[in-house]
Motif scaffolding. Structure first.
Motif, PDB file in Angstrom:
ATOM      1  N   GLU A   1      67.641 -31.450 -42.688  1.00 50.20           N
ATOM      2  CA  GLU A   1      66.900 -31.895 -43.862  1.00 50.20           C
ATOM      3  C   GLU A   1      66.068 -30.765 -44.441  1.00 50.20           C
ATOM      4  OE1 GLU A   1      63.777 -34.764 -43.408  1.00 50.20           O
ATOM      5  OE2 GLU A   1      62.864 -33.738 -41.683  1.00 50.20           O
ATOM      6  N   LEU A   2      65.906 -30.825 -45.760  1.00 50.13           N
ATOM      7  CA  LEU A   2      65.073 -29.860 -46.445  1.00 50.13           C
ATOM      8  C   LEU A   2      63.603 -30.175 -46.191  1.00 50.13           C
ATOM      9  CD1 LEU A   2      64.690 -27.565 -48.517  1.00 50.13           C
ATOM     10  CD2 LEU A   2      64.770 -29.308 -50.298  1.00 50.13           C
ATOM     11  N   VAL A   3      62.841 -29.153 -45.829  1.00 50.34           N
ATOM     12  CA  VAL A   3      61.415 -29.324 -45.579  1.00 50.34           C
ATOM     13  C   VAL A   3      60.603 -28.839 -46.772  1.00 50.34           C
ATOM     14  CG1 VAL A   3      59.476 -28.679 -44.109  1.00 50.34           C
ATOM     15  CG2 VAL A   3      61.739 -29.071 -43.097  1.00 50.34           C
ATOM     16  N   THR A   4      60.891 -27.615 -47.211  1.00 45.60           N
ATOM     17  CA  THR A   4      60.115 -27.044 -48.299  1.00 45.60           C
ATOM     18  C   THR A   4      60.853 -25.883 -48.931  1.00 45.60           C
ATOM     19  OG1 THR A   4      57.992 -25.960 -48.860  1.00 45.60           O
ATOM     20  CG2 THR A   4      58.897 -25.517 -46.678  1.00 45.60           C
ATOM     21  N   THR A   5      60.580 -25.632 -50.209  1.00 44.99           N
ATOM     22  CA  THR A   5      61.154 -24.492 -50.898  1.00 44.99           C
ATOM     23  C   THR A   5      60.080 -23.769 -51.712  1.00 44.99           C
ATOM     24  OG1 THR A   5      61.722 -25.809 -52.851  1.00 44.99           O
ATOM     25  CG2 THR A   5      63.421 -25.565 -51.147  1.00 44.99           C
TER      26      THR A   5
ATOM     27  N   TYR B   1      57.772 -29.855 -51.365  1.00 43.06           N
ATOM     28  CA  TYR B   1      57.708 -30.288 -49.966  1.00 43.06           C
ATOM     29  C   TYR B   1      58.291 -31.691 -49.831  1.00 43.06           C
ATOM     30  CZ  TYR B   1      54.264 -26.541 -49.538  1.00 43.06           C
ATOM     31  OH  TYR B   1      53.623 -25.324 -49.548  1.00 43.06           O
ATOM     32  N   VAL B   2      58.919 -31.937 -48.702  1.00 40.02           N
ATOM     33  CA  VAL B   2      59.314 -33.299 -48.383  1.00 40.02           C
ATOM     34  C   VAL B   2      58.049 -34.098 -48.099  1.00 40.02           C
ATOM     35  CG1 VAL B   2      59.588 -32.867 -45.908  1.00 40.02           C
ATOM     36  CG2 VAL B   2      60.939 -34.660 -47.018  1.00 40.02           C
ATOM     37  N   ASP B   3      58.069 -35.382 -48.436  1.00 43.76           N
ATOM     38  CA  ASP B   3      56.852 -36.193 -48.323  1.00 43.76           C
ATOM     39  C   ASP B   3      56.236 -36.163 -46.930  1.00 43.76           C
ATOM     40  OD1 ASP B   3      57.826 -38.876 -50.630  1.00 43.76           O
ATOM     41  OD2 ASP B   3      56.972 -36.889 -50.972  1.00 43.76           O
ATOM     42  N   SER B   4      57.067 -36.110 -45.902  1.00 40.46           N
ATOM     43  CA  SER B   4      56.565 -36.212 -44.530  1.00 40.46           C
ATOM     44  C   SER B   4      55.715 -35.028 -44.095  1.00 40.46           C
ATOM     45  CB  SER B   4      57.726 -36.402 -43.551  1.00 40.46           C
ATOM     46  OG  SER B   4      58.617 -35.306 -43.629  1.00 40.46           O
ATOM     47  N   VAL B   5      55.759 -33.916 -44.831  1.00 36.64           N
ATOM     48  CA  VAL B   5      54.982 -32.737 -44.432  1.00 36.64           C
ATOM     49  C   VAL B   5      53.910 -32.372 -45.454  1.00 36.64           C
ATOM     50  CG1 VAL B   5      56.986 -31.871 -43.187  1.00 36.64           C
ATOM     51  CG2 VAL B   5      56.447 -30.934 -45.457  1.00 36.64           C
TER      52      VAL B   5
END
Length: 115
Positions: A46-50, A59-63
């Motif tokens: 899964e993508l976390v951040t760019t 950012y993905v919502d979870s982080v």
């Protein structure tokens, strides 16, 4: 051939912090975007951040509020600062870089959050 070399993973207790680094073998401004993905056991990557070439971030919502992506242009390095780590953040973290139709990956670094 572009190389992305990650470092900084390890074992940390819940609530702790880690900093991941991704050193690129060429000028990072040459990429449209760089980012971090993660893959937990039995789950899809899964993508976390760019971070884009103009410096904008996602950012993905979870982080959100816990992780921060940044870059050091002089060192051609992208960082991922991870705070308030949770057991569900445990995964192999991969650095990614995209330049138009080309995509590059690092070898991955393990992050384990456990007491």
């Amino acid at each position: 051939q572009v190389q992305l070399v990650e470092s900084g993973g390890g074992l940390v207790q819940p609530g702790g912090s880690l900093r991941l680094s991704c050193a690129a073998s060429r000028v990072i401004f040459s990429f449209n975007a760089m980012g971090w993905y993660r893959q937990a056991p039995g789950k899809e990557r899964e993508l976390v951040t760019t971070i884009s070439s103009d410096g904008s971030t996602n950012y993905v919502d979870s982080v959100k509020g816990r992780f921060t992506i940044s870059r050091d242009i002089a060192k051609d390095t992208v960082y991922l600062y991870m705070n308030s780590l949770k057991p569900e953040d445990t995964a192999v973290y991969y650095c990614n870089a995209r330049a138009y139709s080309d995509e590059y990956w690092g070898q991955g670094t393990q992050v384990t959050v456990s007491s």
